[in-house]
Structures are given as C-alpha cells and as structure tokens.
Design an enzyme around this catalytic site. Sequence first.
Site, PDB file in Angstrom:
ATOM      1  N   SER A   1      76.738  50.437  46.072  1.00  0.00           N
ATOM      2  CA  SER A   1      76.344  50.284  47.766  1.00  0.00           C
ATOM      3  C   SER A   1      77.700  49.778  48.332  1.00  0.00           C
ATOM      4  CB  SER A   1      75.076  49.370  47.637  1.00  0.00           C
ATOM      5  OG  SER A   1      75.597  48.084  47.375  1.00  0.00           O
ATOM      6  N   LYS A   2      77.432  49.501  49.638  1.00  0.00           N
ATOM      7  CA  LYS A   2      78.884  49.047  50.183  1.00  0.00           C
ATOM      8  C   LYS A   2      78.929  47.578  49.460  1.00  0.00           C
ATOM      9  CE  LYS A   2      79.158  52.323  53.258  1.00  0.00           C
ATOM     10  NZ  LYS A   2      77.817  52.896  54.042  1.00  0.00           N
TER      11      LYS A   2
END
Length: 494
Positions: free
Chosen positions: A257-258
């Site tokens: 994920s970011k």
Amino acid sequence: MLDPQPARVRFAPSPTGRFHIGGARTALYDFLLARQTGGQFILRIEDTDRKRFVPSAEDEIIESLHWLGLDWDEGPDIGGPYSPYRQSERTDIYRQHAEELVAHGHGYYCFCTPERLSQVRQRQQKLKQPPRYDGLCRKLDIEEARGRIADGESYVIRFKTPREGSTAAVDLLRGPITVENSSLDDYILLKSDGLPVYHLAAMVDDYLMEITHVFRGSEWLPTFPLHVLIYEALNWKQPIWVHLSIFLNPSGKGKMSKRDAGVREIYVLDLKQMGYLPEGLLNWIALMGWSYDDHTEFFTLEDLIEKFSLQKLHPSPAAVDYKKLDHFNGNHIRSLTTSELVDQLRPHFEREGLIVNEEILQEITPLVQERIRTLEEAVEIAGFFFREAPEPEPSELVGKKMTIDESIEAIRRSSEVVESFTTLDVESLEEALRALAEDLGLKAGQLFGILRIAVTGQRISTPLIESMVVIGKEEVLNRIAHALEKLESYTGAT
Ligand code: GLU
C-alpha cells in the site's frame, strides 16, 4: 514466440496521484506485447473523476514512462487516429453510449436522491443485506423519466443488470469467473454531473479504440462481470482480459500500500532519484508477474520484447523485494559502457552540489562500476574526489588495535613510500605499501584503514590504491602530511 496478431494495447492511468511501480508494470506489459507483435501501444488518460483529479499527475505519468523508455504510438500528447486520448475530452461519446444502453433496455434513468440512497443503505445494513441499489427507478416508465429530465430533475444512468442467470467473465490467467447476476448491483454508469464512471468510459474506449488485450490491476476483478455484461449488452466482441497479480509489501505479508512507501519508495521518479536505472527497474518489475524460465534473471528491454509471452504471466501475488531490485540494478550498472555510466553518474554528483571534474569522473567510473548497486552509492563512496581535502577526526586516524604512536609511525613511513615514486602506479604502489605493512608488523588492512581515512576522509570508498593514483602523488602527500600533523597533536583524549 510471436503472437500472430498485432496487438492494440492501452495503458489507461487515472491522474489521481503519483506514478508507482504497479502502473509501470502494467505499462511495461502493454508495451512489450505491442512491440513484440508489431502492434500499437496507446496511452489514454482516464480523468473523469474530477474529485480525485491531481493536476500534476499526467505530467508525472508522461515523465516516468519516457524515463523508462516505454514510448507510446498514440496518446494525448501526440494524438493518433482515435483522438482524443483524454477521457475528459470524450464525454459526449460516453453519454451517447449510456443513452444507447437505455434505448435498448440495458440502462435506465435514476432520480433517487443521495438522502434516499442513504436511507436504503441504512435499512439494508439493519437487515444485514449487502448494500445495493433497491431498483426503485428501474421500473419507471421511460416517457415519464424523460419528462422529469426535461423538467430539470437531476439524474444518473444506471446499468440494468439482469436479475436472472449468471455471467462468466474469462480472465486469461484465471479462466472463467462465474457470478450469479442477482449478486450484482445496478451500477451507475453516468453520474449526475454528466460524467461517466470507469465502468462505462473504459469499456466504450477499449471498444472504439479497438483494444485487443486489456492488462489491468486485479482490483478490477470484482466489477469484471459488469464489464462483460456491458460488452454483451452492446453486442461488442470482448478483448482478452488480463488481471495482473497484486503486489505484496516487502515482508510478504499483506498487500502493498502507499503506506509502505517511505520504507523504500514505490514511485518511479523517486526510484530514479535514488539511483536506479530504468533498465534495472524494468528488469525487476518485469519479473513481478511474469517469468521466462526458472533461472534467467537478466533482461534488457530488447530481451523482454523478444521473450515476453502471455502464457508465462501468472496471477500469484508478487512480493516487492528491494534486495532483488538492488541486485538487478547492479547487474545493469555493470553492463553499461564507461561513457554511458559516466553520463548516468554525473547528475547524481551534481545534485549533491559537487563540481564534477570530467577527467576524474572518467577515471573513477570503472572503479565504482564493479561496486555499486545504485548510482547514489557512487556518490557515497566516491564523492570525496570532488570535495575539498578531507578533515579527518584524529581519533579515526588511529589504526585498528594500534596505539597513536604506532599509527603516527605508519603514516610517516607511508609518506616516505609515496615520496619515493616519480608517479604513482597501482601495482608498484600496492606492492610497496604491502611490504611496508609487513615491515611494521601490521596487517595490510590496518595500514590501509589509516591511509583510507587520511586520503579520502571516508571509511568506505573506492579502492584505496586506485584512488591514490587518481588523486596523484602531490595531493596524496599533502593529505598524508595533514593527517600526520593532526595525529601528532592528538593526545587520545576525546
Ligand atoms: N484508470 C484505471 C486505473 O487507473 C485503469 C484501469 C484499466 O487499465 O482499465 O485503475
């Protein structure tokens, strides 16, 4: 193996944020298939979600793709036979198709207000039913609906998902994915602002642009049956659908994920800054979802064009392994010619604020080439060549397991050795310094450790003897003399 049909493939990013390795991998596979089959690679910007629109994102996508060397044949910046390639410039086309779906009984106007929809949702939540549109406007008479539109009422167009039967959506990597139509929602296709959602816009464009293969992220699998239903409703031939594997974070536990950015970056332009080559990055991402055999790991873009095959794509999640990236990048750095590497290194030194002497850069490039995994590492180990003479801490000039006096003696004698040369050359200097170490009863490593600090100011550097030769006799002697002075006035107190 050559795919017989020239493929038309598109990379269709939404300009909603920074450009990351997931997007780069999709674009790479698109590019490879197009180039391998003599087809076309198309860049299409999907910018109809105005809430998530980020103005700088399109430029970043374009800059990243250019840097990677994934050039497209048609796109918003260069045009092409299916222009325009920016969805915000094609809104009439989507509206026409939404109306066509309505006209043929595959879509309907819906006037439900956000308040009503939220009440419906609350009721469903209470009853533990899946959240879904309850179909109120599905039954509306079309003429009545047109009348309400003429009166200025706000509306959306929804897809009239069949209530009966099932839909089999075929993914190249996973085979048919079959769902009961009753489990699907009546998705909104055209919003009240007149703009389409992805489900409509992407299908319409893929069809009109004659896309043969759709590579996209597996986040689209849940709505994949809807996409197939839209194709069927419009009587269109479907492309080959390929949903690429997801990325796992470096620990292998959980989806990338970011938030994992920052551990190591996932954005292409940040990886560029960190000193990765496009070749290294492409090699790395190519193998996150595709493999050639069980041992080949070095691929140039040319190799990939030749060797890529749809048959060897696989759907299993790919761990983002930065050790592999370093390894691939190191391999690609070693495969560059000296002058190519010189050109790659220069901006990294300059970014550090260093004034690069071209002659020295040429000389040191082969020294770093064997050792670095990223271009930035060259700055770490060889930045001193472009800095002022070092000012080492006296304590650092004391050799390992040595006293101050022994270290002073070692430096003094080294100075004499260097002095005895007319010009320094690697072989004889190394021989002479090794002989000196032996004479002093030291290990070569002890002596070289002191000299490395004296001459480079760093604990880790390009190889010492080679570095001394590049710096030259006179400057080496100055640095040794300076180190000696420092150490002679050092008492050991910190
Ligand atoms: N705009 C979509 C996205 O960025 C594209 C998905 C697709 O390639 O169809 O996720």
